[in-house]
Every structure is written in structure tokens, then in C-alpha cells.
Design an enzyme around this catalytic site. Structure first.
Site, PDB file in Angstrom:
ATOM      1  N   ASP A 101       1.097   7.535   8.428  1.00 18.65           N
ATOM      2  CA  ASP A 101       1.325   8.304   7.210  1.00 18.65           C
ATOM      3  C   ASP A 101       2.266   7.553   6.267  1.00 18.65           C
ATOM      4  OD1 ASP A 101      -0.148  10.271   8.542  1.00 18.65           O
ATOM      5  OD2 ASP A 101       1.666  11.233   9.305  1.00 18.65           O
TER       6      ASP A 101
ATOM      7  N   GLY B 255      -3.119  -2.686  13.653  1.00 16.07           N
ATOM      8  CA  GLY B 255      -1.978  -2.646  14.553  1.00 16.07           C
ATOM      9  C   GLY B 255      -1.020  -3.796  14.326  1.00 16.07           C
TER      10      GLY B 255
END
Length: 380
Positions: free
Chosen positions: A301, A238
Site C-alpha cells: 500500500d 519483491g
């Protein structure tokens, strides 16, 4: 030709990355609010693997997407839109008996409790993918085969297909696997199978949060201990950035020319946060960027696409991660899952910054336009 026997590598590789998975038509809300209250929706596309293929093609690579869609208008839209990004869709199969999957989502950030997604994918054409009906010769034609855990959750046949594709065999390209744990898809299944699949691959992307949720494994080092086989394990953390565990050189993606193969694990040089781990790993830690987020969709992605792009170029591990962060930042600063990536020379200049300048970067909407970089990239 289908089935494992068709897995022999082509003598002349013409594709950089082949991505296999389900893509769906996405209905995006015209305004914020509950799905029950949104009056209209715009149409887009969504699919982890096709997102990666589109981003790679936009970045100048030869990318192909393989999947199944219905013989319907939504299938037409998917194939035409993905091909419009420069992706080879010639191996996509049409299913006359099953529909193309669709889903609706709210405008709210998916990380909040107010975010809603309504999937209509049960019994979709993609869920019928199996070892008997996919074109193995196309899947194994690239330097890299990119898969994700989403496919494994669609059906027993899809899981069997991923087991076949990740099985060791002569001529297998480098297999990249994004765990992509989606709890909603595993309510009636065992997400532990994703660990089994990941261990059979060469390059694995996994988030710290999803490893804990799916497997009960906490921390980057514990994740690597649970995934000892892959040459490269990228643990996404993150806002803290990413930690990459890279073992000694192993065969990388097949070269499309006589210049030899890149090494998937090679180039793990001493650099920002890099240190020798116990055993044969080199550990590289790269901080995330400061990004003015517009929508937190599609970033994972895009990160995978950026990392794979730099892997194909044979760049050091630190630079691969930085390219992943930049590609993710491009998507995070637009409303949808896909956007034009930064120009390669622009991205290369940012990747080459020293640690201090990298840490001071702040990227906002419009930053990918190289001629406006001085306006949109702030280094306070």
C-alpha cells in the site's frame, strides 16, 4: 446522488486521490505467538485503500477515503483515526444494520507459515457497498480514483460496483488499480475477474507472485501481454525491485488548476534499466532498496502511495518507482501498517542519487527523520 449517472466530473477538482474500499479495526498482538496463546491485543486500523489515503495525506496530498462502516464504536474509531491523518472522510456512509469488520493477526511475518489472521468481516457494512449506495459524485471528484481487488472479493454487489467504476465513461478520472490478490477471499470465487478489472483501468499495480497465483501468468513481460490496455503497468518483483511498462502519453490525472494535466505514462525517460520494448512501451526497471525490515505489513500500500504521489507531481517513471520504494521502506521499518513518510525534500534527495549510490542505500528504523539521515542511512 448515487449510480453511474452521477459520474460527471466536477468542474473544479479539489481532491488529488479518492480511495474506495473496506477498512477494518485491527487487533495487534501484545507478544509473539499463536493467536490461541496471545493474552491481549492492541487496537489499530487496517485496509489497503485507507492505508493509501493516509499515506498520501501524510505526504501532503488531498486524499479522501470512501467506504461503509457500521453505526458502532469500531466504525467511530475507524473514521476518527483515518480523519486524524488528514484524510477527507465526509463521504463515508454508516450502516445501521451491519457491523464494522475486524480482524486479529499474529506478530509473525505474514510471509511465514506461522502467521495467522482471523477475519470477522462476513456480512460487514463494507460488503454491502453496491452501485446503488455509493456517492459517485465524491468518487469521481478527484484527479485519481484508487481501487483494489480486495473490494471485488467482498460480495457480488461489491464486484458489480467495481465493474461500474472501471467502465469507460466521459469525465472518469485516472483509475488506479492494485490487484491485491488475497487467496483466502477467493476460495469460493474466481480470481480471474481481477484480470478483467485490471484491463479496464489506467494504472495497475500487480506482484509477480500474485499474477502467477491468481492467473497462472509468469514473468513481467507475460503480465504486460495479459494487460495491454492500461497506460502504466507496475510489476512488483519483491527484493528484485519493480518493472514498469508505460505506453505513449495518454490523459493523466485531471489537474486541479489551469496548468493542465499530468501524463500518467509520460516521463518514462531512459535511465536505470530503461529500454524500449517491442511496440509502444517503454520499460523501466528500478532495483529495490536494502531495508532492515521490522514488519512486512502495509508495504504494498505504501509503495502504491509513493508511486501515486510522484505521479501527481509529474515525475519521471524511474522517480515514481523510487518514491514507491522509499514509502514502502518507511512502513517496513516500523511495526504497523502506517507511519510518517519521509519529508518530501529528503525523499527527493534520495531519489536523485546516481545508480551506484541508490544501490548502496540501506535503510533502518528511524531513517525517515531527515535530521538523523546521516545516522540511519548507510552507504557502505
Amino acid at each position: 446522488m448515487s449510480g453511474p449517472a452521477a459520474g460527471t466530473a466536477h468542474a473544479a477538482t479539489t481532491t488529488d486521490v479518492v480511495c474506495l474500499g473496506e477498512s477494518m479495526v485491527t487487533f495487534l498482538p501484545s507478544q509473539p505467538g499463536r493467536l490461541a496463546d496471545v493474552p491481549s491485543f492492541g487496537r489499530g486500523i487496517g485496509g489497503a485503500e485507507s492505508n493509501v489515503a493516509c499515506a498520501l495525506a501524510a505526504a501532503g496530498h488531498r486524499a479522501a477515503w470512501v467506504g461503509r462502516v457500521g453505526a458502532d464504536g469500531f466504525g467511530d474509531h475507524l473514521v476518527e483515526t483515518i480523519a486524524g491523518y488528514g484524510v477527507d472522510t465526509s463521504a463515508v456512509r454508516r450502516d445501521p444494520d451491519r457491523p464494522t469488520g475486524i480482524y486479529f493477526r499474529t506478530a509473525t511475518d505474514r510471509g511465514t507459515g506461522a502467521h495467522e489472521v482471523a477475519y470477522y468481516r462476513a456480512g460487514s457494512a463494507a460488503s454491502a457497498m453496491s452501485p446503488a449506495n455509493v456517492p459517485y459524485e465524491e468518487l469521481f471528484a478527484g484527479r485519481i480514483l484508487h481501487l483494489s481487488g480486495i473490494t471485488a472479493a467482498l460480495s457480488a454487489d461489491c464486484l458489480a460496483l467495481l465493474r461500474e467504476l472501471t467502465a469507460p465513461r466521459p469525465g472518469r478520472p485516472l483509475v488506479s488499480f492494485d490487484v491485491n490478490h488475497r487467496p483466502r477471499l477467493w476460495r469460493d470465487g474466481d480470481a480471474g475477474v481481477l484480470l478483467e478489472l485490471a484491463r479496464r483501468c489506467d494504472l495497475v499495480f500487480v506482484g509477480e507472485d500474485e499474477a502467477e497465483e491468481a492467473w497462472g501468468i509468469v514473468g513481467a513481460e507475460a503480465i504486460r501481454a495479459a494487460l495491454p490496455e492500461p497506460s502504466v503497468v507496475v510489476v512488483k518483483r519483491g527484493s528484485a525491485g519493480a518493472t514498469v511498462f508505460a505506453s505513449g502519453p495518454r490523459p493523466g490525472p485531471r489537474s486541479s488548476n489551469a496548468g493542465g494535466a499530468d501524463s500518467a505514462a509520460g516521463g518514462a525517460e531512459a535511465g536505470e534499466g530503461a529500454a524500449q520494448a517491442a511496440g509502444r512501451d517503454t520499460v523501466t526497471v528500478v532495483p529495490a532498496l536494502h531495508v532492515d525490515v521490522v514488519a512486512a505489513v502495509g508495504a504494498g500500500d505504501a509503495f502504491a502511495a509513493g508511486f501515486l504521489s510522484a505521479t501527481l507531481r509529474g515525475l519521471p517513471v524511474r522517480d515514481r518507482v523510487r518514491h514507491g520504494h522509499l514509502m514502502a521502506a518507511a512502513v517496513l521499518t516500523v511495526p504497523g501498517d502506517l507511519t510518517e513518510p519521509p519529508a518530501r525534500d529528503h525523499a527527493d534527495r534520495l531519489v536523485a542519487l546516481d545508480d551506484g549510490a541508490w544501490g548502496r542505500l540501506r535503510l533502518g528504523p528511524g531513517w525517515t527523520a531527515a535530521d538523523r539521515a546521516h545516522e540511519e542511512v548507510r552507504t557502505p
